[in-house]
Design a protein around this motif. Structure first.
Motif, mmCIF file in Angstrom:
data_model
loop_
_atom_site.group_PDB
_atom_site.id
_atom_site.type_symbol
_atom_site.label_atom_id
_atom_site.label_comp_id
_atom_site.label_asym_id
_atom_site.label_seq_id
_atom_site.Cartn_x
_atom_site.Cartn_y
_atom_site.Cartn_z
ATOM 1 N N ALA A 100 -1.886 -3.920 -8.629
ATOM 2 C CA ALA A 100 -1.373 -2.769 -8.300
ATOM 3 C C ALA A 100 0.219 -3.282 -7.970
ATOM 4 O O ALA A 100 0.618 -3.650 -7.181
ATOM 5 C CB ALA A 100 -1.670 -2.378 -6.817
ATOM 6 N N GLU A 126 1.206 2.293 4.677
ATOM 7 C CA GLU A 126 0.512 3.116 3.832
ATOM 8 C C GLU A 126 -0.561 3.981 4.924
ATOM 9 O O GLU A 126 -0.931 5.092 4.465
ATOM 10 C CB GLU A 126 -0.738 2.208 2.900
ATOM 11 N N ILE A 182 2.523 -8.221 3.203
ATOM 12 C CA ILE A 182 1.481 -7.571 2.828
ATOM 13 C C ILE A 182 0.859 -6.560 3.972
ATOM 14 O O ILE A 182 0.263 -5.373 3.833
ATOM 15 C CB ILE A 182 0.117 -8.220 2.268
ATOM 16 N N VAL A 204 2.946 -3.611 4.647
ATOM 17 C CA VAL A 204 3.121 -2.608 3.596
ATOM 18 C C VAL A 204 1.404 -1.887 3.908
ATOM 19 O O VAL A 204 1.593 -0.525 3.632
ATOM 20 C CB VAL A 204 3.065 -3.153 2.108
ATOM 21 N N GLN A 205 0.526 -2.327 4.157
ATOM 22 C CA GLN A 205 -0.829 -1.768 4.304
ATOM 23 C C GLN A 205 -0.741 -0.902 5.673
ATOM 24 O O GLN A 205 -1.274 0.187 5.483
ATOM 25 C CB GLN A 205 -1.847 -2.859 4.673
ATOM 26 N N SER A 231 -5.517 -11.436 0.407
ATOM 27 C CA SER A 231 -4.617 -10.961 0.928
ATOM 28 C C SER A 231 -4.561 -11.020 2.504
ATOM 29 O O SER A 231 -3.663 -10.669 3.187
ATOM 30 C CB SER A 231 -4.378 -9.474 0.518
ATOM 31 N N PHE A 243 2.239 -1.759 -5.359
ATOM 32 C CA PHE A 243 2.039 -2.282 -3.859
ATOM 33 C C PHE A 243 2.984 -3.733 -3.932
ATOM 34 O O PHE A 243 3.640 -3.988 -2.954
ATOM 35 C CB PHE A 243 0.692 -2.572 -3.766
ATOM 36 N N ASN A 244 2.890 -4.405 -4.928
ATOM 37 C CA ASN A 244 3.674 -5.410 -5.242
ATOM 38 C C ASN A 244 5.147 -5.359 -5.089
ATOM 39 O O ASN A 244 6.068 -6.012 -4.201
ATOM 40 C CB ASN A 244 3.445 -6.196 -6.654
ATOM 41 N N ARG A 304 6.421 -2.794 -3.310
ATOM 42 C CA ARG A 304 6.752 -2.642 -1.712
ATOM 43 C C ARG A 304 6.778 -3.958 -1.000
ATOM 44 O O ARG A 304 7.727 -4.131 -0.196
ATOM 45 C CB ARG A 304 5.796 -1.475 -1.380
#
Length: 357
Positions: A239, A352, A345, A348-349, A311, A242-243, A245
């Motif tokens: 992704a 989202e 990570i 960002v999750q 992750s 995603f990286n 962000r």
């Protein structure tokens, strides 16, 4: 004097990978340059995959006849009448590699020097059908990791690892197109990366794959603002958004270094061309990482002083079968940067989940 652990396995793996690399380079020069190829039409990349697996598995079967192998290919299509032409090509290429003169450590033969029959080579390919599991010895093989990189004449790798009771003990990666000297990107190409648990990690050249090599140490001093991500070329494999962000959360403005295959682990271990390898699943793809895509590289990073996890920060589990089914994503970096990557990570999750992206 006590024997050094896994030395026989290390040298057998080097011998197998060296021959597989020579074979794949031969296929590229003789076939890829002259044919229109896709992996779906029994093309030269398929020939290279099968024949390289036949060579590696033949050597492993001779050296360690009781060890099962988890490999990417099986020979079922090759045994069909319509597979005759492809089969003949594979047998020819595999026997060239098995009978060719290549220097081995202390002239160990590994059962080489004689041609194998079509039946023997198909059986060798099918040795890669092992289902994996948590107990015992097994080898994990990817005969050509980075198919599209191979076809483009860019980065690909031949990857072989020994796993014992779910723990990777030996990892060997051959990168035929990766430059030997980081400071000379237009200089000699063809590298070998070797790691044995507890014995460190080294880079050697494919032209001289034995000896002490250059000790590898992952970079551990980059400020967050200057770290560079390593990621796959193909957006379908990881992704990219995603990286990006995650990189933004960390405050880095460096463009990612994109390349195919476990060559990413290799350049990360050299500590110059990238600081973080981040591979997150593409939403909706349902893809599970295969153990042969990460076993060698994970040990290489660990022995170079780094850390590899999923992750969530959990160790990769190489004992759950042919896939890393219990893991989500892959993060490889230095020990000091790793917790900051995991935190980014999660941030960002979380963003989202609330629909910020």
């Amino acid at each position: 004097m006590a024997a050094i652990p896994f030395q026989v396995e290390k040298y057998a793996a080097i011998s197998a990978v060296v021959r597989a690399c020579a074979l794949t380079m031969s296929v590229f020069n003789r076939l890829v340059k002259s044919e229109t190829v896709t992996k779906d039409d029994k093309s030269p990349v398929t020939v290279a995959d099968y024949s390289a697996q036949a060579v590696v598995n033949t050597i492993l079967a001779h050296a360690f006849p009781n060890d099962p192998i988890v490999g990417e290919e099986d020979a079922s299509d090759l045994r069909k009448p319509e597979g005759a032409l492809l089969r003949e090509r594979i047998v020819e290429l595999a026997n060239e590699a098995l009978t060719g003169i290549v220097a081995d450590k202390e002239n160990v033969n590994w059962g080489l020097g004689k041609a194998r029959s079509s039946h023997e080579l198909l059986d060798a390919i099918d040795r890669g059908n092992y289902a994996g599991g948590p107990v015992g010895r097994m080898w994990a093989l990817d005969p050509i990791d980075g198919t599209k990189g191979f076809l483009r004449g860019e980065q690909y790798a031949v990857c072989l690892a020994l796993i014992v009771d779910s723990i990777v003990q030996v990892g060997v990666i051959g990168c035929p197109n990766l430059h030997v000297d980081v400071s000379k990107p237009d200089g000699e190409r063809g590298t070998m990366f070797v790691a044995v648990r507890g014995q460190g990690a080294q880079q050697l050249s494919l032209s001289s794959p034995y000896g002490d090599g250059i000790p590898l140490r992952i970079s551990s001093h980059s400020p967050l603002s200057s770290i560079r991500f390593l990621e796959s070329v193909e957006a379908a494999h990881s992704a990219h958004g995603f990286n990006a962000r995650v990189a933004a959360v960390l405050g880095t403005s460096q463009s990612p270094n994109r390349m195919d295959s476990q060559a990413k682990y290799c350049v990360l271990s050299r500590g110059v061309e990238g600081d973080v390898y981040l591979r997150m699943p593409v939403p909706g793809m349902g893809y599970q990482e295969k153990i042969w895509d990460h076993a060698s590289g994970a040990l290489l990073i660990q022995e170079a002083g780094g850390i590899v996890s999923d992750s969530l920060g959990r160790p990769l589990n190489f004992g759950s079968g042919r896939t890393l089914g219990e893991n989500f994503g892959v993060v490889a970096t230095s020990i000091d940067i790793h917790p900051k990557i995991i935190h980014a990570i999660r941030q960002v999750q979380d963003e989202e989940k609330i629909g910020k992206f």
